[in-house]
Structures are given as C-alpha cells and as structure tokens.
Write a protein that holds these residues in place. Structure first.
Motif, PDB file in Angstrom:
ATOM      1  N   PHE A  72       0.978  -1.125   0.098  1.00 32.12           N
ATOM      2  CA  PHE A  72       0.024   0.096   0.083  1.00 32.12           C
ATOM      3  C   PHE A  72       0.861   1.253   0.085  1.00 32.12           C
ATOM      4  O   PHE A  72       0.652   2.176  -0.843  1.00 32.12           O
ATOM      5  CB  PHE A  72      -1.071   0.027   1.313  1.00 32.12           C
ATOM      6  N   PHE A  73       1.904   1.278   0.831  1.00 26.77           N
ATOM      7  CA  PHE A  73       2.685   2.558   1.225  1.00 26.77           C
ATOM      8  C   PHE A  73       3.785   2.558  -0.354  1.00 26.77           C
ATOM      9  O   PHE A  73       4.048   3.653  -0.856  1.00 26.77           O
ATOM     10  CB  PHE A  73       3.659   2.442   1.931  1.00 26.77           C
ATOM     11  N   PHE A  74       3.897   1.556  -1.009  1.00 31.42           N
ATOM     12  CA  PHE A  74       4.336   1.540  -2.392  1.00 31.42           C
ATOM     13  C   PHE A  74       3.819   2.416  -3.507  1.00 31.42           C
ATOM     14  O   PHE A  74       4.241   3.303  -4.156  1.00 31.42           O
ATOM     15  CB  PHE A  74       4.749   0.092  -2.852  1.00 31.42           C
ATOM     16  N   THR A  75       2.296   2.004  -3.147  1.00 28.14           N
ATOM     17  CA  THR A  75       1.711   2.768  -4.226  1.00 28.14           C
ATOM     18  C   THR A  75       1.429   4.263  -3.865  1.00 28.14           C
ATOM     19  O   THR A  75       1.086   5.100  -4.644  1.00 28.14           O
ATOM     20  CB  THR A  75       0.088   2.102  -4.463  1.00 28.14           C
ATOM     21  N   VAL A  76       1.283   4.312  -2.481  1.00 28.77           N
ATOM     22  CA  VAL A  76       1.161   5.681  -1.922  1.00 28.77           C
ATOM     23  C   VAL A  76       2.457   6.610  -2.386  1.00 28.77           C
ATOM     24  O   VAL A  76       2.538   7.672  -2.870  1.00 28.77           O
ATOM     25  CB  VAL A  76       1.348   5.696  -0.453  1.00 28.77           C
ATOM     26  N   GLY A  77       3.565   6.038  -2.348  1.00 25.99           N
ATOM     27  CA  GLY A  77       4.893   6.602  -2.605  1.00 25.99           C
ATOM     28  C   GLY A  77       4.959   7.040  -4.268  1.00 25.99           C
ATOM     29  O   GLY A  77       5.366   8.079  -4.657  1.00 25.99           O
ATOM     30  N   MET A  78       4.349   6.142  -5.059  1.00 21.39           N
ATOM     31  CA  MET A  78       4.352   6.320  -6.359  1.00 21.39           C
ATOM     32  C   MET A  78       3.218   7.401  -6.596  1.00 21.39           C
ATOM     33  O   MET A  78       3.804   8.416  -7.604  1.00 21.39           O
ATOM     34  CB  MET A  78       3.851   5.108  -7.171  1.00 21.39           C
ATOM     35  N   GLU A  79       2.340   7.671  -6.032  1.00 23.54           N
ATOM     36  CA  GLU A  79       1.190   8.526  -6.183  1.00 23.54           C
ATOM     37  C   GLU A  79       1.765  10.143  -6.002  1.00 23.54           C
ATOM     38  O   GLU A  79       1.687  11.008  -6.563  1.00 23.54           O
ATOM     39  CB  GLU A  79       0.027   8.286  -5.586  1.00 23.54           C
ATOM     40  N   ILE A  80       2.791   9.839  -4.635  1.00 21.70           N
ATOM     41  CA  ILE A  80       3.250  11.280  -4.284  1.00 21.70           C
ATOM     42  C   ILE A  80       4.186  11.548  -5.354  1.00 21.70           C
ATOM     43  O   ILE A  80       4.468  12.592  -5.801  1.00 21.70           O
ATOM     44  CB  ILE A  80       3.908  10.943  -2.882  1.00 21.70           C
ATOM     45  N   LYS A  81       5.172  10.718  -5.588  1.00 22.86           N
ATOM     46  CA  LYS A  81       6.259  10.825  -6.801  1.00 22.86           C
ATOM     47  C   LYS A  81       5.513  11.686  -8.243  1.00 22.86           C
ATOM     48  O   LYS A  81       5.920  12.590  -8.618  1.00 22.86           O
ATOM     49  CB  LYS A  81       7.170   9.951  -7.260  1.00 22.86           C
ATOM     50  N   TYR A  82       4.306  10.930  -8.513  1.00 28.34           N
ATOM     51  CA  TYR A  82       3.845  11.358  -9.747  1.00 28.34           C
ATOM     52  C   TYR A  82       3.211  12.820  -9.677  1.00 28.34           C
ATOM     53  O   TYR A  82       3.322  13.618 -10.237  1.00 28.34           O
ATOM     54  CB  TYR A  82       2.806  10.564 -10.471  1.00 28.34           C
ATOM     55  N   GLU A  83       2.602  13.005  -8.406  1.00 33.17           N
ATOM     56  CA  GLU A  83       1.988  14.388  -8.243  1.00 33.17           C
ATOM     57  C   GLU A  83       2.895  15.266  -8.181  1.00 33.17           C
ATOM     58  O   GLU A  83       2.831  16.596  -8.817  1.00 33.17           O
ATOM     59  CB  GLU A  83       1.048  14.403  -6.875  1.00 33.17           C
TER      60      GLU A  83
END
Length: 392
Positions: A72-83
């Motif tokens: 879950f935090f891996f997907t959160v990290g990707m979302e943060i990086k993309y944004e």
C-alpha cells in the motif's frame, strides 16, 4: 494526461471507500457476535513465512501491517512522486493551499488530542493518531454527499490527503523506529541502490523489480525500521518516463496495475483485521469518555476541520494560494470535515503507537467513532452547501 490519471484515481478511491466501510462494519459486528472467538482467533493466528535463511512468525494482523501494507505504501509513494513531478503538486500556485491545509490538519488535531491526554490517566504518545486522513473513505464520502461538486474540490481533497500521507510517513520514520540493526539497514540501502540502477534500464522486468523489492523489504523488516518506509523508498526509484516513445510511463503502468489490488483487496482486508474490537474490552471503564479514545475522536472530528479550514482560509487571505475554483467556503468547510476520516491510516499509526494491551481497543473505538462523526458532519455541511447554492 495528468488530469486523466487523477480522475481515474479519484474514481477508484471513491469506490474502494465503500468496500472499506463494509469491511470495518463486518469486523465490528463479528467481534461482538457469537463468532467473536473465531474472528479474534483468525486475527491473532500465528503464520510463518520462510524462504532461504529468512524465517519469521507473526500473527495475521502483524503480517498485514508489516507485509501487505508495505505494498500500500509503495502505491502511495508512486502517487506522491507522480503528483510532485507531473500532477497537482508540480504547480506551486495550486500546491500552496492544500499543503498548508495539510500542515494545519496535522498540527491542530495533535494539539487537541494532547489537550485530553496530558493529564493523569492520559496517553500522550498517541498524538500522531488523529493527524492522518484516509484518502479512500474521504473521497467516497465526498462522492456520495456532493456528486455534482466541482472537480477542483475533489482534486483539492486528493492533493491534501497525499500531502497528509507524506507527513504521516515522516512521523512513522521519526517516531516508530525501534532499535536499529545497522547491518540490515545497510542491506536495505544496497537493495534500494540496485532498484535505482535498474531504473536506468531500457525496460524493467516486473518480476525482477518485485524480487529486489522483496529483498529490500526483508532487510527493512530485520532492521527495526517500519516496512512502510521501504514501500515509499522503493516507489521513488520507479522511473516516470516511458521506455519507448508512445508507451505508457513505467510509474503510471505500475500505478494502474497495483492500484485496484490495493484499493479493493489490501486496504479492505486491513480494515477487516484491524477494525474489529469487542465492547466487552472496556469492562467497567469510561469507554469513549476515556482520555485516549476521546482525544482521538476530538482530534479527528474537531481538530481536523479547524486545522484544515483555518489554514486554507489564512492561505487565501494572505494571498499565498487560491481556493478550489468553483467551490464556496461552505463546501470547503465540508471537505475539511471529511478530512477527519482517519480510519485506515489512523488505525495503522495507532497500532504502532500502542502495539498491545487495552489501549488497542480504545484506539479502535476512538478512530471509528471520530471517522463516523466526521463523515456525518461533512455530509451534512456539503448537503447544506448544495441546498443553498444548487448546481446546474
């Protein structure tokens, strides 16, 4: 393209929030039913994972926190990086208000919590619990309460929640790291170095990336650092650009591939194993009126809207940022109230702050009661805003 990805994300999160709510309700019902023994036996059941020299035995709940939630935090990290690189967080003008609102939405709930817990019988170490916001639950409530609300309001909530998650990850790193095993920490760092180097390849075989991420996760688990940080750190190594012209970017591909499994699988399962508590746990105690649950409830339902709305209002008055276009202050107040839905993030942090003992049930009670109250207040305020200014 960035706007399309953001809208797809919003739809997935909103739908998953309804499943999360169902999973939590089922957990509480089972925990107070004739099947309570079977439910708690499942949650606490020991489970051993072994491969090679690695062997670890934990309960189902612990493996969910240390294992599945790392994804879950891996997907959160990707979302943060993309944004940050391509999305809403890349525009400083749009970024200012939700980021300041996120800061206010973390600081004020913590202060409200401490106001209830600094005295005798209080638990001041739990102050980070009401600082979190559950993206899925908040977006689901917004979609139900104000289906015709401007997209800018949804994006504001999404951006604020992502910034909030970033702050929560920082709190986890600072406050909930146990005694460090430096050798294991060095192994995790080496694994992250390999992932960074792999990010320069023409193509990254997903299975190879997953294998190296697994190595990073194992070393992090053994190092004493919370595995959520391994997920975020690994996400930052995923390249955002496509490998070939015309193809979907690697980061976006990974996000699209993992997000449904996380939203519809991992998070509801976590809610199911983490939200269940028995009302018998409180015995003759004060229940919701005890300092710990009352501080969490007040931090979420009172501290969050004050912090978020107050910071947003000051940001606008000081001309540091602009409010969501097409949205009024009453609508922004309603969204600020929805930010008090801490649920999965608050339960996760609560499990780190109070890993065992009677406090666990009090944390669950405070988080669930505060989240429900925040939903009710937010929905009522948004409905009032819609009644006062109906949209065409």
């Amino acid at each position: 393209m960035a706007r399309r990805l953001t809208l797809d994300f919003l739809k997935t999160e909103a739908a998953s929030g309804l499943i999360l709510a169902t999973a939590a309700v089922v957990a509480v019902i089972l925990a107070n039913s004739p099947w309570r023994d079977a439910y708690f036996a499942f949650v606490k059941a020991p489970f051993t994972i072994q491969f090679g020299a690695f062997e670890e035995t934990k309960s189902v709940l612990k493996w969910t926190k240390d294992g599945l939630m790392a994804v879950f935090f891996f997907t959160v990290g990707m979302e943060i990086k993309y944004e940050i690189l391509r999305g809403e967080l890349s525009n400083m003008r749009k970024l200012a208000m939700p980021v300041f609102a996120a800061i206010g939405g973390m600081a004020v709930p913590a202060l409200v919590y401490l106001a209830f817990n600094l005295g005798e019988g209080g638990s001041p170490t739990g102050w980070p619990i009401p600082a979190a916001t559950d993206i899925a639950f908040a977006l689901a409530a917004l979609a139900i309460a104000a289906p015709k609300a401007p997209t800018s309001l949804r994006v504001f909530l999404l951006t604020l929640a992502i910034a909030d998650d970033l702050g929560a990850v920082a709190l986890i790193a600072i406050l909930f790291t146990s005694d460090l095993n430096l050798l294991s920490l060095a192994g995790a760092a080496a694994g992250l170095g390999v992932l960074t180097w792999m990010g320069r390849w023409k193509s990254i075989p997903p299975l190879l990336f997953a294998a190296v991420f697994l190595v990073v996760w194992v070393f992090t688990l053994e190092s004493g650092v919370n595995t959520s940080l391994a997920g975020v750190a690994a996400a930052l190594t995923v390249p955002i650009a496509p490998r070939r012209p015309g193809e979907e970017g690697v980061l976006k591909h990974y996000m699209h591939s993992l997000h449904p499994y996380v939203a519809y699988g991992i998070l509801p399962f976590f809610a199911f194993v983490a939200a269940g508590f028995s009302f018998d746990s409180f015995g003759g105690g004060d229940g919701l009126l005890a300092p710990l649950p009352l501080g969490i409830l007040a931090g979420l339902a009172l501290g969050k809207p004050i912090g978020v709305f107050g910071a947003a209002f000051l940001t606008a008055k000081l001309k540091l940022g602009q409010p969501p276009s097409g949205a009024g202050w009453l609508e922004l107040l309603g969204v600020s109230m929805l930010c008090g839905v801490g649920f999965t993030m608050s339960l996760f942090i609560g499990g780190l702050a109070f890993p065992a003992g009677n406090a666990t049930a009090e944390v669950q009670l405070g988080v669930i009661a505060g989240s429900i109250l925040s939903v009710l207040l937010g929905v009522l305020t948004l409905k009032l805003a819609e009644f006062r200014q109906p949209r065409q």
